[in-house]
Design a protein around this motif. Structure first.
Motif, PDB file in Angstrom:
ATOM      1  N   TYR A   1       0.841  -1.194   0.000  1.00  0.00           N
ATOM      2  CA  TYR A   1       0.000   0.000   0.000  1.00  0.00           C
ATOM      3  C   TYR A   1       0.877   1.246   0.000  1.00  0.00           C
ATOM      4  CZ  TYR A   1      -3.169   3.617   1.719  1.00  0.00           C
ATOM      5  OH  TYR A   1      -3.893   4.760   1.863  1.00  0.00           O
ATOM      6  N   LYS A   2       0.552   2.179  -0.884  1.00  0.00           N
ATOM      7  CA  LYS A   2       1.255   3.468  -0.943  1.00  0.00           C
ATOM      8  C   LYS A   2       0.209   4.569  -1.032  1.00  0.00           C
ATOM      9  CE  LYS A   2       4.808   5.961  -3.496  1.00  0.00           C
ATOM     10  NZ  LYS A   2       5.737   5.888  -4.652  1.00  0.00           N
ATOM     11  N   ASP A   3       0.122   5.369   0.012  1.00  0.00           N
ATOM     12  CA  ASP A   3      -0.927   6.384   0.108  1.00  0.00           C
ATOM     13  C   ASP A   3      -0.848   7.426  -0.999  1.00  0.00           C
ATOM     14  OD1 ASP A   3      -3.194   7.483   1.573  1.00  0.00           O
ATOM     15  OD2 ASP A   3      -1.838   9.160   2.005  1.00  0.00           O
ATOM     16  N   THR A   4       0.350   7.778  -1.446  1.00  0.00           N
ATOM     17  CA  THR A   4       0.498   8.843  -2.446  1.00  0.00           C
ATOM     18  C   THR A   4       0.345   8.351  -3.888  1.00  0.00           C
ATOM     19  OG1 THR A   4       2.894   8.578  -2.472  1.00  0.00           O
ATOM     20  CG2 THR A   4       1.981  10.234  -0.948  1.00  0.00           C
ATOM     21  N   ALA A   5       0.140   7.055  -4.085  1.00  0.00           N
ATOM     22  CA  ALA A   5      -0.035   6.537  -5.451  1.00  0.00           C
ATOM     23  C   ALA A   5      -1.317   7.107  -6.052  1.00  0.00           C
ATOM     24  CB  ALA A   5      -0.079   5.011  -5.432  1.00  0.00           C
ATOM     25  N   THR A   6      -1.270   7.471  -7.318  1.00  0.00           N
ATOM     26  CA  THR A   6      -2.432   8.093  -7.969  1.00  0.00           C
ATOM     27  C   THR A   6      -3.181   7.156  -8.911  1.00  0.00           C
ATOM     28  OG1 THR A   6      -1.001   8.986  -9.698  1.00  0.00           O
ATOM     29  CG2 THR A   6      -1.458  10.418  -7.809  1.00  0.00           C
ATOM     30  N   ASN A   7      -2.592   6.017  -9.235  1.00  0.00           N
ATOM     31  CA  ASN A   7      -3.225   5.051 -10.142  1.00  0.00           C
ATOM     32  C   ASN A   7      -3.713   3.813  -9.406  1.00  0.00           C
ATOM     33  OD1 ASN A   7      -2.764   6.585 -12.524  1.00  0.00           O
ATOM     34  ND2 ASN A   7      -0.620   5.967 -12.457  1.00  0.00           N
ATOM     35  N   GLY A   8      -4.107   3.993  -8.169  1.00  0.00           N
ATOM     36  CA  GLY A   8      -4.487   2.893  -7.294  1.00  0.00           C
ATOM     37  C   GLY A   8      -3.453   2.782  -6.191  1.00  0.00           C
ATOM     38  N   LYS A   9      -3.893   2.609  -4.982  1.00  0.00           N
ATOM     39  CA  LYS A   9      -2.991   2.642  -3.830  1.00  0.00           C
ATOM     40  C   LYS A   9      -2.414   1.289  -3.445  1.00  0.00           C
ATOM     41  CE  LYS A   9      -5.134   6.790  -1.969  1.00  0.00           C
ATOM     42  NZ  LYS A   9      -4.082   7.690  -2.369  1.00  0.00           N
ATOM     43  N   THR A  10      -2.841   0.210  -4.126  1.00  0.00           N
ATOM     44  CA  THR A  10      -2.350  -1.115  -3.758  1.00  0.00           C
ATOM     45  C   THR A  10      -1.900  -1.927  -4.962  1.00  0.00           C
ATOM     46  OG1 THR A  10      -4.551  -2.120  -3.901  1.00  0.00           O
ATOM     47  CG2 THR A  10      -3.875  -1.277  -1.741  1.00  0.00           C
ATOM     48  N   ARG A  11      -1.032  -2.869  -4.661  1.00  0.00           N
ATOM     49  CA  ARG A  11      -0.683  -3.934  -5.610  1.00  0.00           C
ATOM     50  C   ARG A  11      -0.653  -5.212  -4.799  1.00  0.00           C
ATOM     51  NH1 ARG A  11       5.581  -2.129  -6.585  1.00  0.00           N
ATOM     52  NH2 ARG A  11       6.332  -2.639  -4.500  1.00  0.00           N
ATOM     53  N   GLU A  12      -0.943  -6.309  -5.483  1.00  0.00           N
ATOM     54  CA  GLU A  12      -1.028  -7.597  -4.806  1.00  0.00           C
ATOM     55  C   GLU A  12      -0.273  -8.645  -5.607  1.00  0.00           C
ATOM     56  OE1 GLU A  12      -4.588 -10.044  -2.805  1.00  0.00           O
ATOM     57  OE2 GLU A  12      -4.820  -9.712  -4.961  1.00  0.00           O
ATOM     58  N   PHE A  13       0.480  -9.457  -4.890  1.00  0.00           N
ATOM     59  CA  PHE A  13       1.198 -10.586  -5.480  1.00  0.00           C
ATOM     60  C   PHE A  13       0.641 -11.858  -4.856  1.00  0.00           C
ATOM     61  CE2 PHE A  13       4.031  -6.946  -5.535  1.00  0.00           C
ATOM     62  CZ  PHE A  13       4.471  -6.933  -6.848  1.00  0.00           C
ATOM     63  N   VAL A  14       0.288 -12.813  -5.697  1.00  0.00           N
ATOM     64  CA  VAL A  14      -0.266 -14.083  -5.237  1.00  0.00           C
ATOM     65  C   VAL A  14       0.634 -15.194  -5.745  1.00  0.00           C
ATOM     66  CG1 VAL A  14      -2.250 -15.635  -5.356  1.00  0.00           C
ATOM     67  CG2 VAL A  14      -2.607 -13.155  -5.233  1.00  0.00           C
ATOM     68  N   GLY A  15       1.063 -16.059  -4.842  1.00  0.00           N
ATOM     69  CA  GLY A  15       1.949 -17.133  -5.261  1.00  0.00           C
ATOM     70  C   GLY A  15       2.158 -18.155  -4.165  1.00  0.00           C
ATOM     71  N   SER A  16       3.214 -18.926  -4.349  1.00  0.00           N
ATOM     72  CA  SER A  16       3.534 -19.973  -3.378  1.00  0.00           C
ATOM     73  C   SER A  16       5.021 -19.927  -3.027  1.00  0.00           C
ATOM     74  CB  SER A  16       3.165 -21.349  -3.920  1.00  0.00           C
ATOM     75  OG  SER A  16       3.902 -21.640  -5.095  1.00  0.00           O
ATOM     76  N   TYR A  17       5.322 -20.505  -1.880  1.00  0.00           N
ATOM     77  CA  TYR A  17       6.686 -20.561  -1.376  1.00  0.00           C
ATOM     78  C   TYR A  17       7.077 -22.015  -1.155  1.00  0.00           C
ATOM     79  CZ  TYR A  17       6.455 -15.567  -0.377  1.00  0.00           C
ATOM     80  OH  TYR A  17       6.352 -14.202  -0.491  1.00  0.00           O
ATOM     81  N   ASP A  18       8.297 -22.325  -1.520  1.00  0.00           N
ATOM     82  CA  ASP A  18       8.935 -23.592  -1.157  1.00  0.00           C
ATOM     83  C   ASP A  18      10.128 -23.214  -0.296  1.00  0.00           C
ATOM     84  OD1 ASP A  18       7.561 -25.830  -2.685  1.00  0.00           O
ATOM     85  OD2 ASP A  18       7.900 -24.346  -4.271  1.00  0.00           O
ATOM     86  N   ILE A  19      10.076 -23.619   0.957  1.00  0.00           N
ATOM     87  CA  ILE A  19      11.066 -23.201   1.942  1.00  0.00           C
ATOM     88  C   ILE A  19      11.666 -24.453   2.577  1.00  0.00           C
ATOM     89  CG2 ILE A  19      11.343 -22.021   4.166  1.00  0.00           C
ATOM     90  CD1 ILE A  19       8.994 -20.187   3.270  1.00  0.00           C
ATOM     91  N   ALA A  20      12.979 -24.439   2.783  1.00  0.00           N
ATOM     92  CA  ALA A  20      13.641 -25.527   3.494  1.00  0.00           C
ATOM     93  C   ALA A  20      14.338 -24.943   4.721  1.00  0.00           C
ATOM     94  CB  ALA A  20      14.645 -26.241   2.597  1.00  0.00           C
ATOM     95  N   LEU A  21      14.228 -25.667   5.811  1.00  0.00           N
ATOM     96  CA  LEU A  21      14.813 -25.234   7.075  1.00  0.00           C
ATOM     97  C   LEU A  21      15.746 -26.303   7.616  1.00  0.00           C
ATOM     98  CD1 LEU A  21      11.461 -24.594   7.092  1.00  0.00           C
ATOM     99  CD2 LEU A  21      12.223 -23.177   8.983  1.00  0.00           C
ATOM    100  N   VAL A  22      16.711 -25.872   8.389  1.00  0.00           N
ATOM    101  CA  VAL A  22      17.638 -26.774   9.053  1.00  0.00           C
ATOM    102  C   VAL A  22      17.585 -26.493  10.548  1.00  0.00           C
ATOM    103  CG1 VAL A  22      19.628 -25.227   8.694  1.00  0.00           C
ATOM    104  CG2 VAL A  22      20.012 -27.681   9.092  1.00  0.00           C
ATOM    105  N   LYS A  23      17.647 -27.547  11.347  1.00  0.00           N
ATOM    106  CA  LYS A  23      17.647 -27.397  12.806  1.00  0.00           C
ATOM    107  C   LYS A  23      19.065 -27.062  13.250  1.00  0.00           C
ATOM    108  CE  LYS A  23      15.980 -27.963  17.016  1.00  0.00           C
ATOM    109  NZ  LYS A  23      14.983 -27.158  17.634  1.00  0.00           N
ATOM    110  N   GLN A  24      19.213 -25.922  13.878  1.00  0.00           N
ATOM    111  CA  GLN A  24      20.502 -25.478  14.394  1.00  0.00           C
ATOM    112  C   GLN A  24      20.399 -25.377  15.912  1.00  0.00           C
ATOM    113  OE1 GLN A  24      21.374 -21.881  12.092  1.00  0.00           O
ATOM    114  NE2 GLN A  24      22.428 -23.158  10.600  1.00  0.00           N
ATOM    115  N   PRO A  25      21.514 -25.218  16.610  1.00  0.00           N
ATOM    116  CA  PRO A  25      21.439 -25.134  18.081  1.00  0.00           C
ATOM    117  C   PRO A  25      20.481 -24.049  18.579  1.00  0.00           C
ATOM    118  CG  PRO A  25      23.715 -25.403  17.397  1.00  0.00           C
ATOM    119  CD  PRO A  25      22.908 -25.224  16.139  1.00  0.00           C
TER     120      PRO A  25
END
Length: 144
Positions: free
Chosen positions: A98-122
């Motif tokens: 969201y950007k209040d000063t935008a004049t061509n619409g105040k929002t943009r939206e991205f729709v997608g998916s994430y593939d995340i890998a995690l490792v157990k650390q101390p």
């Protein structure tokens, strides 16, 4: 107080990834969320697929969010697989900017998916692989 399951610990890290990004908590992302080096793939939105540092990721995002008044990620549909000290998470997510000063619409939206890998650390679970796959974007994409 009840102990969290391993699955809950992992999902908490993924949720913090989005929350800390929304609040631009760059140091927390580096200290609590990412490993020092990350396999980072944002090629679906024009970025690169490369190994980089958590600091470089935060610097990239900080620059990309300059001038934006509010960021909001919503994630869910988590599919978590755990194999000893490695876990993978698939998630759907939307990001609204969201950007209040935008004049061509105040929002943009991205729709997608994430593939995340995690490792157990101390110190706990940390993200070492991150891939974003954009499905579509709409709104005022330049926030102009």
């Amino acid at each position: 107080m009840t102990a969290h399951s391993i699955r809950e610990e992992i999902i908490e890290i993924v949720n913090k990834l989005f929350i800390y990004t929304d609040y631009q908590e760059w140091q927390k992302l580096q200290d609590e969320i990412f490993t020092r080096e990350v396999d980072f793939d944002m090629s679906s939105v024009g970025g690169e697929n490369k190994k980089t540092t958590s600091k470089a990721i935060c610097d990239l995002w900080q620059q990309g969010f300059k001038g934006i008044d509010s960021i909001n990620h919503l994630a869910g549909n988590y599919i978590v697989n755990i194999h000893e000290s490695i876990a993978t998470v698939f998630a759907y997510a939307t990001a609204t900017h969201y950007k209040d000063t935008a004049t061509n619409g105040k929002t943009r939206e991205f729709v997608g998916s994430y593939d995340i890998a995690l490792v157990k650390q101390p110190e706990g679970w940390r993200i070492f692989k991150f891939k974003y796959t954009l499905k579509y974007a709409n709104g005022n994409l330049n926030l102009s």
